[in-house]
Design a protein around this motif. Structure first.
Motif, PDB file in Angstrom:
ATOM      1  N   ILE A 186       0.851  -1.194   0.000  1.00  0.00           N
ATOM      2  CA  ILE A 186       0.000   0.000   0.000  1.00  0.00           C
ATOM      3  C   ILE A 186       0.885   1.242   0.000  1.00  0.00           C
ATOM      4  O   ILE A 186       1.340   1.702   1.035  1.00  0.00           O
ATOM      5  CB  ILE A 186      -0.985  -0.013   1.189  1.00  0.00           C
ATOM      6  CG1 ILE A 186      -1.885  -1.249   1.084  1.00  0.00           C
ATOM      7  CG2 ILE A 186      -1.812   1.271   1.225  1.00  0.00           C
ATOM      8  CD1 ILE A 186      -2.977  -1.342   2.110  1.00  0.00           C
ATOM      9  N   THR A 194      -2.203   4.145  -3.577  1.00  0.00           N
ATOM     10  CA  THR A 194      -3.211   3.180  -3.137  1.00  0.00           C
ATOM     11  C   THR A 194      -3.857   3.642  -1.832  1.00  0.00           C
ATOM     12  O   THR A 194      -5.072   3.538  -1.655  1.00  0.00           O
ATOM     13  CB  THR A 194      -2.550   1.803  -2.921  1.00  0.00           C
ATOM     14  OG1 THR A 194      -1.708   1.533  -4.032  1.00  0.00           O
ATOM     15  CG2 THR A 194      -3.578   0.712  -2.776  1.00  0.00           C
ATOM     16  N   LEU A 216      -7.784   4.267  -1.302  1.00  0.00           N
ATOM     17  CA  LEU A 216      -8.557   3.503  -0.317  1.00  0.00           C
ATOM     18  C   LEU A 216      -9.331   4.436   0.615  1.00  0.00           C
ATOM     19  O   LEU A 216     -10.511   4.209   0.905  1.00  0.00           O
ATOM     20  CB  LEU A 216      -7.632   2.594   0.499  1.00  0.00           C
ATOM     21  CG  LEU A 216      -7.123   1.347  -0.237  1.00  0.00           C
ATOM     22  CD1 LEU A 216      -5.982   0.689   0.542  1.00  0.00           C
ATOM     23  CD2 LEU A 216      -8.265   0.346  -0.433  1.00  0.00           C
ATOM     24  N   ARG A 248     -12.654   0.904   7.698  1.00  0.00           N
ATOM     25  CA  ARG A 248     -13.397   0.256   6.612  1.00  0.00           C
ATOM     26  C   ARG A 248     -12.454  -0.169   5.488  1.00  0.00           C
ATOM     27  O   ARG A 248     -12.630  -1.215   4.873  1.00  0.00           O
ATOM     28  CB  ARG A 248     -14.464   1.214   6.071  1.00  0.00           C
ATOM     29  CG  ARG A 248     -15.635   1.413   7.023  1.00  0.00           C
ATOM     30  CD  ARG A 248     -16.872   1.962   6.305  1.00  0.00           C
ATOM     31  NE  ARG A 248     -16.734   3.370   5.976  1.00  0.00           N
ATOM     32  CZ  ARG A 248     -17.275   4.369   6.690  1.00  0.00           C
ATOM     33  NH1 ARG A 248     -17.981   4.104   7.777  1.00  0.00           N
ATOM     34  NH2 ARG A 248     -17.125   5.602   6.320  1.00  0.00           N
ATOM     35  N   VAL A 278      -9.442  -4.482   2.398  1.00  0.00           N
ATOM     36  CA  VAL A 278      -8.224  -4.767   1.638  1.00  0.00           C
ATOM     37  C   VAL A 278      -7.993  -6.253   1.323  1.00  0.00           C
ATOM     38  O   VAL A 278      -7.699  -6.601   0.170  1.00  0.00           O
ATOM     39  CB  VAL A 278      -6.993  -4.129   2.333  1.00  0.00           C
ATOM     40  CG1 VAL A 278      -5.696  -4.786   1.897  1.00  0.00           C
ATOM     41  CG2 VAL A 278      -6.946  -2.629   2.046  1.00  0.00           C
ATOM     42  N   ASP A 282      -9.950  -8.775   0.858  1.00  0.00           N
ATOM     43  CA  ASP A 282     -10.846  -9.244  -0.186  1.00  0.00           C
ATOM     44  C   ASP A 282     -10.510  -8.606  -1.535  1.00  0.00           C
ATOM     45  O   ASP A 282     -10.521  -9.267  -2.579  1.00  0.00           O
ATOM     46  CB  ASP A 282     -12.283  -8.910   0.230  1.00  0.00           C
ATOM     47  CG  ASP A 282     -13.274  -9.785  -0.517  1.00  0.00           C
ATOM     48  OD1 ASP A 282     -12.967 -10.987  -0.704  1.00  0.00           O
ATOM     49  OD2 ASP A 282     -14.320  -9.269  -0.932  1.00  0.00           O
ATOM     50  N   LEU A 283     -10.187  -7.301  -1.513  1.00  0.00           N
ATOM     51  CA  LEU A 283      -9.809  -6.602  -2.752  1.00  0.00           C
ATOM     52  C   LEU A 283      -8.576  -7.258  -3.368  1.00  0.00           C
ATOM     53  O   LEU A 283      -8.515  -7.477  -4.582  1.00  0.00           O
ATOM     54  CB  LEU A 283      -9.502  -5.127  -2.465  1.00  0.00           C
ATOM     55  CG  LEU A 283     -10.671  -4.220  -2.071  1.00  0.00           C
ATOM     56  CD1 LEU A 283     -10.156  -2.849  -1.663  1.00  0.00           C
ATOM     57  CD2 LEU A 283     -11.655  -4.082  -3.231  1.00  0.00           C
ATOM     58  N   ALA A 284      -7.597  -7.579  -2.511  1.00  0.00           N
ATOM     59  CA  ALA A 284      -6.349  -8.161  -3.006  1.00  0.00           C
ATOM     60  C   ALA A 284      -6.620  -9.531  -3.641  1.00  0.00           C
ATOM     61  O   ALA A 284      -6.085  -9.863  -4.698  1.00  0.00           O
ATOM     62  CB  ALA A 284      -5.346  -8.285  -1.860  1.00  0.00           C
ATOM     63  N   ARG A 291      -9.474 -10.601  -4.933  1.00  0.00           N
ATOM     64  CA  ARG A 291     -10.194 -10.375  -6.183  1.00  0.00           C
ATOM     65  C   ARG A 291      -9.268  -9.827  -7.266  1.00  0.00           C
ATOM     66  O   ARG A 291      -9.512 -10.007  -8.457  1.00  0.00           O
ATOM     67  CB  ARG A 291     -11.349  -9.401  -5.961  1.00  0.00           C
ATOM     68  CG  ARG A 291     -12.470  -9.969  -5.092  1.00  0.00           C
ATOM     69  CD  ARG A 291     -13.447  -8.878  -4.664  1.00  0.00           C
ATOM     70  NE  ARG A 291     -13.951  -8.148  -5.810  1.00  0.00           N
ATOM     71  CZ  ARG A 291     -15.039  -8.475  -6.510  1.00  0.00           C
ATOM     72  NH1 ARG A 291     -15.744  -9.523  -6.154  1.00  0.00           N
ATOM     73  NH2 ARG A 291     -15.419  -7.769  -7.530  1.00  0.00           N
ATOM     74  N   GLY A 292      -8.216  -9.142  -6.851  1.00  0.00           N
ATOM     75  CA  GLY A 292      -7.258  -8.597  -7.809  1.00  0.00           C
ATOM     76  C   GLY A 292      -6.265  -9.642  -8.282  1.00  0.00           C
ATOM     77  O   GLY A 292      -5.342  -9.311  -9.024  1.00  0.00           O
ATOM     78  N   GLY A 293      -6.411 -10.883  -7.815  1.00  0.00           N
ATOM     79  CA  GLY A 293      -5.599 -11.961  -8.357  1.00  0.00           C
ATOM     80  C   GLY A 293      -4.438 -12.370  -7.470  1.00  0.00           C
ATOM     81  O   GLY A 293      -3.539 -13.105  -7.902  1.00  0.00           O
ATOM     82  N   ARG A 294      -4.439 -11.907  -6.216  1.00  0.00           N
ATOM     83  CA  ARG A 294      -3.346 -12.227  -5.329  1.00  0.00           C
ATOM     84  C   ARG A 294      -3.486 -13.661  -4.836  1.00  0.00           C
ATOM     85  O   ARG A 294      -4.563 -14.089  -4.439  1.00  0.00           O
ATOM     86  CB  ARG A 294      -3.392 -11.268  -4.140  1.00  0.00           C
ATOM     87  CG  ARG A 294      -2.088 -11.231  -3.411  1.00  0.00           C
ATOM     88  CD  ARG A 294      -2.130 -10.298  -2.237  1.00  0.00           C
ATOM     89  NE  ARG A 294      -0.936 -10.583  -1.480  1.00  0.00           N
ATOM     90  CZ  ARG A 294       0.228  -9.992  -1.708  1.00  0.00           C
ATOM     91  NH1 ARG A 294       0.297  -9.053  -2.610  1.00  0.00           N
ATOM     92  NH2 ARG A 294       1.289 -10.359  -1.029  1.00  0.00           N
ATOM     93  N   LEU A 323      -2.743 -10.973   1.549  1.00  0.00           N
ATOM     94  CA  LEU A 323      -1.973  -9.746   1.769  1.00  0.00           C
ATOM     95  C   LEU A 323      -1.786  -9.544   3.270  1.00  0.00           C
ATOM     96  O   LEU A 323      -2.724  -9.650   4.051  1.00  0.00           O
ATOM     97  CB  LEU A 323      -2.733  -8.573   1.153  1.00  0.00           C
ATOM     98  CG  LEU A 323      -2.005  -7.242   1.073  1.00  0.00           C
ATOM     99  CD1 LEU A 323      -2.388  -6.510  -0.199  1.00  0.00           C
ATOM    100  CD2 LEU A 323      -2.305  -6.385   2.278  1.00  0.00           C
TER     101      LEU A 323
END
Lengths: 360, 360
Positions: free
Chosen positions: B18, B22, B26, B35, B40, B42-44, B46-49, B53
């Motif tokens: 981050i 970023t 955020l 929040r 974060v 879940d975002l990571a 979904r971003g293919g990690r 993280l």
């Protein structure tokens, strides 16, 4: 600067026929107030004066200074580091000011708010809100401590910092109902006047007071002003001093709106809130967390899932401007930004300084 | 803002992957650091990690804050009134800074001075003089406490106010010979760093340090900089941040002049003294009495007596612009101004606001 210089400075400023223009010219020509004082009688004679020009005596000046110190007032002249830089930039600057309270806050960036004494309740509310908004952005709010708009402006900013410029001496409380506000500003802000402490204001003092209000400030906000009112004089001074003028518009039915509407017609910035002033002066707004995330809820997951393939298609190992990705995707910017944020946190996206993005 | 918000803010800023862009995105999206932290992982994913993280833990953040307070350092985040407004305006702003000393002076208008570590004696003297001149005009002088130009700049301004931005923690003294300067700036000025106290600087910290130096400042003055040096990175950041760049020129024979001469070729303001910086930034110069009246001695009485009739001829009861009188008289401006000053003190001349004059 030594006391001798200060006394000579004060004598010169208080001598007969020496206004701010002449004062500035004399200091410029002679470099020091003592030399200017010595030259003045002869200059006046050569200029055709029949009776000798009356200089303020050293005793008179010393008495004025003593009396000022007794009331807690401080004399500021151009050579004092605390003399406000924006006021020094006015041509000609007032030769001196007295302050009661903390003169150091005059170094902060300042905005003036002025307007009608017989202001409407709505106008007073607006003035107070604008003052509070400017104060929250760390600006000093300057006004004249008169009834109506001035009082509302000081009230809105007294917690964050306000300067009251008086036509009489810094110890002259007027109107009487503002006695507590006067005391609070003297304690937590600063009171300013060009006149010696103890002076009762006369009509001819007000234009000079108004010129200091605008001169201390990056801009002047006018809230309710009838045609021909003193607030419009302050606005005119602001223009002469190359400062900004802001005006709050109002209904043509109310005569107190006429002056402001007129100012807007002549090019003043139409102002509805502190934000309008902060934008024009390029002042950074205070940053606050949002209690309610609702208005900026991120796009929903379904929309993001549906759009992700198209965005991945547009990205590659070569950095591409962010704007291009948004434009070429044809998708709403929040959706694109949300996908990029995910990819970045997922470790698949790289951002470069110039707002470009690339897949890793 | 409550301690919970501050801890969450610090955790977010210290979490893996981050960076400032970023972080800003955020906070913008989620409104509050708690929040954002919750979103974060879940975002990571979904971003293919592939591996989860790693967020900074609440314990780690609390430990960092405790250690900072022990060294006397203060954490400033965007919501703090003392977070410097110009640094907040940088896009993206650093999520946080630590300060040692008085953070309030960061609200003053500031100018950075940076340059070569292996500076020439002449370069160091120039940096110190420019710093002292800026300080005399009440500007805060920002630099990086490195050897050479930085040290000279701080020395020139330590009496009037200086901020040192470090690549390591605010308590990291480097170079060792600047230990006393470091202590004095912590006592009378302010030391700033993005890193936690106790951090030893690494090469990758320096660009972020340089970005804060320019970000705190209205403009950056470069004094001696070889091509490819860190000072030119600071200058580039200043440009990206829409701030001014000033460069002191030098002989093409000295490689330490090349960077500055190059900057001037690209549009930086050629700078020989603090006055050049003050003019460009429209900062009011400090006012001082002249000890020596010689260079501005008023025109001699004979010249004035000879010219007076011609000036009286040009004046009348109708106000005329001062400039017209000077031009039409064909006389040197100082002579005309001296005659007008005499007439004014003699009670025979009236000046109106718009620089016009009339006989009474």
């Amino acid at each position: 600067m030594n006391e001798g210089h200060r006394l000579a400075w004060l004598r010169l400023a208080r001598s007969e026929g020496i206004g701010p223009v002449t004062f500035a010219r004399l200091i410029e020509t002679y470099g020091q107030p003592e030399r200017a004082l010595a030259a003045v009688p002869d200059l006046a004679r050569r200029g055709g004066r029949r009776t000798p020009l009356k200089l303020a005596s050293e005793d008179d000046a010393a008495r004025e200074l003593d009396a000022a110190h007794t009331t807690g007032a401080r004399l500021l002249i151009w050579t004092d580091p605390d003399f406000p830089p924006l006021l020094r930039a006015v041509d000609p600057a007032p030769p001196l000011i007295y302050t009661l309270g903390d003169p150091k806050i005059l170094a902060r960036r300042a905005v003036a708010i002025v307007g009608a004494r017989n202001a409407s309740a709505g106008g007073r509310k607006l003035a107070e809100d604008i003052a509070a908004g400017l104060g929250a952005a760390s600006l000093l709010v300057v006004s004249g401590l008169a009834r109506g708009i001035d009082t509302a402006a000081h009230n809105g900013a007294v917690a964050t910092g306000t300067a009251a410029v008086l036509a009489g001496g810094v110890d002259n409380v007027y109107p009487p109902e503002n006695a507590r506000l006067h005391a609070r500003i003297a304690a937590e802000g600063v009171i300013v006047s060009e006149m010696p402490p103890g002076t009762t204001p006369q009509a001819q003092h007000f234009p000079r007071r108004n010129r200091i209000i605008s001169g201390l400030s990056l801009g002047t906000v006018v809230v309710e002003a009838a045609i021909g009112s003193g607030s419009l004089i302050t606005a005119r001074y602001a223009l002469e001093q190359n400062r900004e003028v802001f005006a709050v518009p109002g209904s043509p039915i109310d005569p107190r709106s006429r002056g402001c509407n007129d100012l807007i017609r002549q090019g003043a910035t139409l102002t509805e809130s502190a934000d309008d002033v902060l934008s024009a002066l390029q002042v950074q707004r205070p940053f606050a967390l949002r209690e309610d995330p609702a208005p900026h809820t991120p796009p929903d997951d379904d929309a993001i899932d549906a759009a992700r393939p198209a965005i991945l298609e547009l990205l590659g190992p070569t950095p591409v401007p962010l704007d291009d990705i948004i434009r070429r995707s044809g998708l709403p910017a929040p959706t694109v930004l949300a996908i990029l944020l995910e990819l970045e946190l997922g470790g698949r996206l790289h951002r470069t300084p110039g707002q470009t993005v690339a897949l890793l």
